[in-house]
Design a protein around this motif. Structure first.
Motif, PDB file in Angstrom:
ATOM      1  N   ARG A 343       0.838  -1.199   0.000  1.00 20.62           N
ATOM      2  CA  ARG A 343       0.000   0.000   0.000  1.00 20.62           C
ATOM      3  C   ARG A 343       0.879   1.258   0.000  1.00 20.62           C
ATOM      4  NH1 ARG A 343      -2.547   0.164   5.026  1.00 20.62           N
ATOM      5  NH2 ARG A 343      -2.975  -2.023   4.718  1.00 20.62           N
ATOM      6  N   ARG A 344       1.930   1.191   0.762  1.00 21.02           N
ATOM      7  CA  ARG A 344       2.830   2.348   0.842  1.00 21.02           C
ATOM      8  C   ARG A 344       3.513   2.596  -0.500  1.00 21.02           C
ATOM      9  NH1 ARG A 344       7.216   1.290   4.919  1.00 21.02           N
ATOM     10  NH2 ARG A 344       6.028   2.499   6.416  1.00 21.02           N
ATOM     11  N   ALA A 345       4.006   1.549  -1.141  1.00 22.81           N
ATOM     12  CA  ALA A 345       4.687   1.729  -2.433  1.00 22.81           C
ATOM     13  C   ALA A 345       3.704   2.309  -3.458  1.00 22.81           C
ATOM     14  CB  ALA A 345       5.247   0.398  -2.916  1.00 22.81           C
ATOM     15  N   ARG A 346       2.454   1.827  -3.416  1.00 20.04           N
ATOM     16  CA  ARG A 346       1.451   2.341  -4.371  1.00 20.04           C
ATOM     17  C   ARG A 346       1.175   3.816  -4.126  1.00 20.04           C
ATOM     18  NH1 ARG A 346      -2.062  -2.936  -4.174  1.00 20.04           N
ATOM     19  NH2 ARG A 346      -1.223  -3.989  -6.004  1.00 20.04           N
ATOM     20  N   PHE A 347       1.196   4.187  -2.864  1.00 14.15           N
ATOM     21  CA  PHE A 347       0.976   5.592  -2.531  1.00 14.15           C
ATOM     22  C   PHE A 347       1.993   6.476  -3.270  1.00 14.15           C
ATOM     23  CE2 PHE A 347       2.620   9.159  -0.051  1.00 14.15           C
ATOM     24  CZ  PHE A 347       1.492   9.946   0.075  1.00 14.15           C
ATOM     25  N   TYR A 348       3.252   6.061  -3.248  1.00 10.97           N
ATOM     26  CA  TYR A 348       4.284   6.871  -3.901  1.00 10.97           C
ATOM     27  C   TYR A 348       4.127   6.864  -5.427  1.00 10.97           C
ATOM     28  CZ  TYR A 348       6.480   7.814   0.524  1.00 10.97           C
ATOM     29  OH  TYR A 348       6.710   8.276   1.790  1.00 10.97           O
ATOM     30  N   PHE A 349       3.726   5.729  -5.988  1.00  8.31           N
ATOM     31  CA  PHE A 349       3.467   5.704  -7.442  1.00  8.31           C
ATOM     32  C   PHE A 349       2.353   6.687  -7.789  1.00  8.31           C
ATOM     33  CE2 PHE A 349       5.403   1.317  -7.636  1.00  8.31           C
ATOM     34  CZ  PHE A 349       6.347   1.622  -8.594  1.00  8.31           C
ATOM     35  N   ASN A 350       1.280   6.649  -6.984  1.00 11.34           N
ATOM     36  CA  ASN A 350       0.154   7.550  -7.273  1.00 11.34           C
ATOM     37  C   ASN A 350       0.578   9.010  -7.192  1.00 11.34           C
ATOM     38  OD1 ASN A 350      -1.339   5.285  -7.542  1.00 11.34           O
ATOM     39  ND2 ASN A 350      -2.354   5.411  -5.549  1.00 11.34           N
ATOM     40  N   GLU A 351       1.420   9.311  -6.215  1.00 14.59           N
ATOM     41  CA  GLU A 351       1.892  10.689  -6.065  1.00 14.59           C
ATOM     42  C   GLU A 351       2.740  11.137  -7.262  1.00 14.59           C
ATOM     43  OE1 GLU A 351       1.679  13.037  -3.077  1.00 14.59           O
ATOM     44  OE2 GLU A 351      -0.138  11.835  -3.233  1.00 14.59           O
ATOM     45  N   ALA A 352       3.351  10.163  -7.950  1.00 21.18           N
ATOM     46  CA  ALA A 352       4.237  10.512  -9.074  1.00 21.18           C
ATOM     47  C   ALA A 352       3.457  10.749 -10.376  1.00 21.18           C
ATOM     48  CB  ALA A 352       5.258   9.396  -9.292  1.00 21.18           C
ATOM     49  N   GLU A 353       2.236  10.207 -10.425  1.00 23.12           N
ATOM     50  CA  GLU A 353       1.480  10.219 -11.684  1.00 23.12           C
ATOM     51  C   GLU A 353       1.321  11.604 -12.306  1.00 23.12           C
ATOM     52  OE1 GLU A 353      -2.257   8.299 -11.430  1.00 23.12           O
ATOM     53  OE2 GLU A 353      -1.390   6.285 -11.404  1.00 23.12           O
ATOM     54  N   GLU A 354       0.875  12.540 -11.486  1.00 21.08           N
ATOM     55  CA  GLU A 354       0.566  13.859 -12.031  1.00 21.08           C
ATOM     56  C   GLU A 354       1.808  14.507 -12.659  1.00 21.08           C
ATOM     57  OE1 GLU A 354      -0.907  18.256 -10.765  1.00 21.08           O
ATOM     58  OE2 GLU A 354      -0.384  16.804  -9.210  1.00 21.08           O
ATOM     59  N   GLY A 355       2.928  14.364 -11.964  1.00 18.92           N
ATOM     60  CA  GLY A 355       4.177  14.951 -12.467  1.00 18.92           C
ATOM     61  C   GLY A 355       4.612  14.318 -13.774  1.00 18.92           C
ATOM     62  N   ALA A 356       4.367  13.001 -13.907  1.00 15.23           N
ATOM     63  CA  ALA A 356       4.781  12.304 -15.135  1.00 15.23           C
ATOM     64  C   ALA A 356       4.072  12.904 -16.346  1.00 15.23           C
ATOM     65  CB  ALA A 356       4.469  10.819 -15.010  1.00 15.23           C
ATOM     66  N   SER A 357       2.851  13.372 -16.124  1.00 18.61           N
ATOM     67  CA  SER A 357       2.082  13.946 -17.231  1.00 18.61           C
ATOM     68  C   SER A 357       2.489  15.375 -17.542  1.00 18.61           C
ATOM     69  CB  SER A 357       0.584  13.911 -16.893  1.00 18.61           C
ATOM     70  OG  SER A 357       0.170  12.582 -16.785  1.00 18.61           O
ATOM     71  N   GLN A 358       3.326  15.952 -16.717  1.00 19.96           N
ATOM     72  CA  GLN A 358       3.750  17.336 -16.950  1.00 19.96           C
ATOM     73  C   GLN A 358       5.095  17.426 -17.669  1.00 19.96           C
ATOM     74  OE1 GLN A 358       1.679  19.806 -16.050  1.00 19.96           O
ATOM     75  NE2 GLN A 358       0.293  18.283 -15.200  1.00 19.96           N
ATOM     76  N   LEU A 359       5.699  16.255 -17.897  1.00 22.27           N
ATOM     77  CA  LEU A 359       7.016  16.257 -18.546  1.00 22.27           C
ATOM     78  C   LEU A 359       6.897  16.586 -20.026  1.00 22.27           C
ATOM     79  CD1 LEU A 359       8.490  13.058 -16.878  1.00 22.27           C
ATOM     80  CD2 LEU A 359       9.310  15.401 -16.542  1.00 22.27           C
ATOM     81  N   ASP A 360       8.032  16.860 -20.613  1.00 20.24           N
ATOM     82  CA  ASP A 360       8.060  17.092 -22.045  1.00 20.24           C
ATOM     83  C   ASP A 360       7.483  15.872 -22.781  1.00 20.24           C
ATOM     84  OD1 ASP A 360       9.226  18.755 -24.291  1.00 20.24           O
ATOM     85  OD2 ASP A 360      10.093  16.779 -24.688  1.00 20.24           O
ATOM     86  N   LYS A 361       6.848  16.134 -23.914  1.00 19.49           N
ATOM     87  CA  LYS A 361       6.124  15.080 -24.623  1.00 19.49           C
ATOM     88  C   LYS A 361       6.983  13.832 -24.873  1.00 19.49           C
ATOM     89  CE  LYS A 361       2.672  15.126 -28.239  1.00 19.49           C
ATOM     90  NZ  LYS A 361       3.001  14.765 -29.597  1.00 19.49           N
ATOM     91  N   ALA A 362       8.242  14.046 -25.251  1.00 18.18           N
ATOM     92  CA  ALA A 362       9.106  12.914 -25.611  1.00 18.18           C
ATOM     93  C   ALA A 362       9.357  11.981 -24.425  1.00 18.18           C
ATOM     94  CB  ALA A 362      10.432  13.439 -26.153  1.00 18.18           C
ATOM     95  N   SER A 363       9.281  12.522 -23.215  1.00 17.85           N
ATOM     96  CA  SER A 363       9.604  11.701 -22.040  1.00 17.85           C
ATOM     97  C   SER A 363       8.379  11.097 -21.379  1.00 17.85           C
ATOM     98  CB  SER A 363      10.336  12.560 -20.994  1.00 17.85           C
ATOM     99  OG  SER A 363      11.473  13.139 -21.550  1.00 17.85           O
ATOM    100  N   ARG A 364       7.215  11.650 -21.730  1.00 20.18           N
ATOM    101  CA  ARG A 364       6.009  11.244 -21.001  1.00 20.18           C
ATOM    102  C   ARG A 364       5.701   9.748 -21.112  1.00 20.18           C
ATOM    103  NH1 ARG A 364       1.680  15.356 -22.886  1.00 20.18           N
ATOM    104  NH2 ARG A 364       3.189  17.030 -22.698  1.00 20.18           N
ATOM    105  N   TRP A 365       5.740   9.241 -22.341  1.00 25.34           N
ATOM    106  CA  TRP A 365       5.376   7.828 -22.535  1.00 25.34           C
ATOM    107  C   TRP A 365       6.386   6.894 -21.857  1.00 25.34           C
ATOM    108  CZ3 TRP A 365       5.291   4.674 -27.739  1.00 25.34           C
ATOM    109  CH2 TRP A 365       4.613   3.467 -27.522  1.00 25.34           C
ATOM    110  N   PRO A 366       7.711   7.107 -22.083  1.00 21.53           N
ATOM    111  CA  PRO A 366       8.665   6.226 -21.386  1.00 21.53           C
ATOM    112  C   PRO A 366       8.505   6.260 -19.864  1.00 21.53           C
ATOM    113  CG  PRO A 366       9.811   7.597 -22.986  1.00 21.53           C
ATOM    114  CD  PRO A 366       8.388   8.034 -23.013  1.00 21.53           C
ATOM    115  N   VAL A 367       8.248   7.457 -19.315  1.00 24.01           N
ATOM    116  CA  VAL A 367       8.132   7.543 -17.848  1.00 24.01           C
ATOM    117  C   VAL A 367       6.854   6.848 -17.374  1.00 24.01           C
ATOM    118  CG1 VAL A 367       7.789   9.146 -15.917  1.00 24.01           C
ATOM    119  CG2 VAL A 367       9.591   9.572 -17.573  1.00 24.01           C
TER     120      VAL A 367
END
Ligand SMILES: CC(C)=CCC/C(C)=C/CC/C(C)=C/CC/C(C)=C/COP(=O)(O)OP(=O)(O)O
Length: 418
Positions: A343-367
């Motif tokens: 549950r804790r590890a998932r919490f950190y993944f969820n927290e990362a999601e929004e930022g992943a979508s804010q990256l430059d287009k070329a990096s978004r899909w790999p991340v």
């Protein structure tokens, strides 16, 4: 926990622990290592080392003090009753406590400087450094081969970062790990300083030195990464999540922080820089926690337990249960303990999601792909009935392939927010 300006060197040994006894008022003892059976303690008043014995539920201390003969005392580890087994964690990074200590804000700021090298200055840089562009291309190519799995479209900059990290990681995880002493890591850090001062030693260093001209990377995450390697050479137990978090930051969170300037932010991103950095840090933490949960059995074989000792105790488990690998997945205590860790590890993944979508287009899909792929390992641990002591969870090729278009969809539907 106190963290020095130059890095976090004092953090791992700075956990203050008050030991019961008649000398209590005069002496505080700081923990120097997380080894549960035989711990080194150092008195912060007299700086003398001492040995500590610790058994299952009882810790007994035998501390040599200069004026008083060795004293024995016992401290009960608090055992939380079964009904109130609540493992607390997320607030650690939500309220910003650790972010302040890790100086994420400062790193984000320093990595937002304009880069030193524009396209037109590139030739001048190569001649100043006395290596031609063909040499540099070869250097990047070597980095690329070291970390062939990293997809990026940034002229190799991410590979030069990763190449450096992979080599650092190999020092403690590779075939020559047993020769990696504190001196070796000190020399490695000196070499890092040289690269940042524009004095690369070999071809791979040259690629990183060049990357540093093109991207405003701060040295701190690189230094902290080496500190993580130091931890790996001397620390085999983690008392609580705070200690583990620090380790995860060093060996993986730092990677997230140094990736942001290279990956770049989306042109229309409205999220604050700080939030993107927090997300990058969280993704590193989530990945490392997952790695730890996947490798519990393998690590135990090497005498290492990366699970917080206090939390094991809260679930009625102990170090030996993990080391002997006798506790089976059918054991309710293990199951409940693993559920909380997942549950804790998932919490950190969820927290990362929004930022992943804010990256430059070329990096978004790999991340997004790496995020979803690594998160799937947690599902596989569940599918294995929480047996991560005798089995290694892995995501099948078929599942990976199915996940890629899903990751693409997530990356394309970026959430713009402040
Ligand atoms: C989300 C935003 C805004 C940016 C992305 C920032 C990034 C790239 C974060 C990821 C950081 C990362 C790749 C950390 C390393 C994680 C990790 C656990 C690597 C495992 O390395 P190994 O130890 O080689 O793994 P194996 O044990 O599988 O070999």
């Amino acid at each position: 926990m106190s963290i020095s300006e130059s890095g976090i060197r004092i953090a791992c040994g700075a956990k203050q622990q008050e030991i019961k006894g008649k000398w209590k008022k005069r002496h505080m003892v700081s923990r120097q290592s997380g080894i549960s059976r035989k711990c080194q303690y150092q008195c912060s008043v007299c700086s003398k080392d001492s040995k500590t014995q610790r058994s299952r539920q009882t810790m007994s201390y035998s501390v040599a003090l200069p004026t008083i003969s060795p004293i024995k005392c016992t401290t009960q580890l608090p055992l939380i009753p079964a009904k109130s087994r609540v493992v607390k964690f997320p607030e650690l990074c939500k309220d910003g406590v650790l972010f302040t200590q890790l100086q994420v804000r400062e790193i984000a700021k320093s990595q937002s400087r304009p880069c030193r090298l524009g396209l037109e200055e590139e030739d001048e840089y190569c001649s100043r450094m006395e290596f031609g562009s063909a040499f540099l291309a070869d250097s990047y190519d070597r980095c690329r081969r070291i970390c062939a799995e990293i997809p990026a479209d940034d002229g190799g900059a991410q590979e030069s970062n990763m190449g450096d990290l992979r080599r650092t990681d190999e020092l403690v995880d590779g075939p020559n790990a047993k020769h990696t002493t504190a001196d070796v890591l000190d020399r490695w850090e000196e070499r890092l300083e040289d690269i940042f001062s524009g004095r690369p030693f070999d071809m791979l260093d040259a690629a990183l030195a060049h990357t540093l001209q093109k991207f405003p990377l701060d040295i701190k995450p690189f230094r902290d990464m080496i500190e993580g390697m130091r931890m790996d050479t001397r620390k085999f137990r983690y008392l609580n999540f705070e200690e583990l978090y620090l380790y995860c930051y060093c060996v993986a969170g730092t990677v997230g922080l140094m990736s942001v300037p290279v990956m770049g932010m989306g042109a229309h991103s409205l999220a604050s820089l700080q939030r993107i950095y927090n997300a990058a840090l969280n993704l590193g933490i989530a990945n490392q926690l997952t790695n730890i949960l996947r490798d519990v059995g393998e690590d135990a074989e090497r005498g290492r337990v990366y699970l917080p000792q206090e939390e094991l105790a809260q679930f009625g488990l102990c170090d030996d249960d993990v080391l002997s690998r006798k506790v089976v997945s059918a054991d309710e205590r293990w199951k409940e303990f693993m559920k909380a860790q997942i549950r804790r590890a998932r919490f950190y993944f969820n927290e990362a999601e929004e930022g992943a979508s804010q990256l430059d287009k070329a990096s978004r899909w790999p991340v997004w792909s790496s995020l979803m792929l690594y998160r799937q390992i947690l599902d596989e641990i569940e599918n294995n009935g929480f047996d991560n002591l005798t089995r290694r969870a892995y995501v099948s090729r078929g599942k990976k392939l199915l996940m890629l278009p899903l990751a693409y969809t997530r990356s394309a539907t970026a959430n713009i927010s402040n």
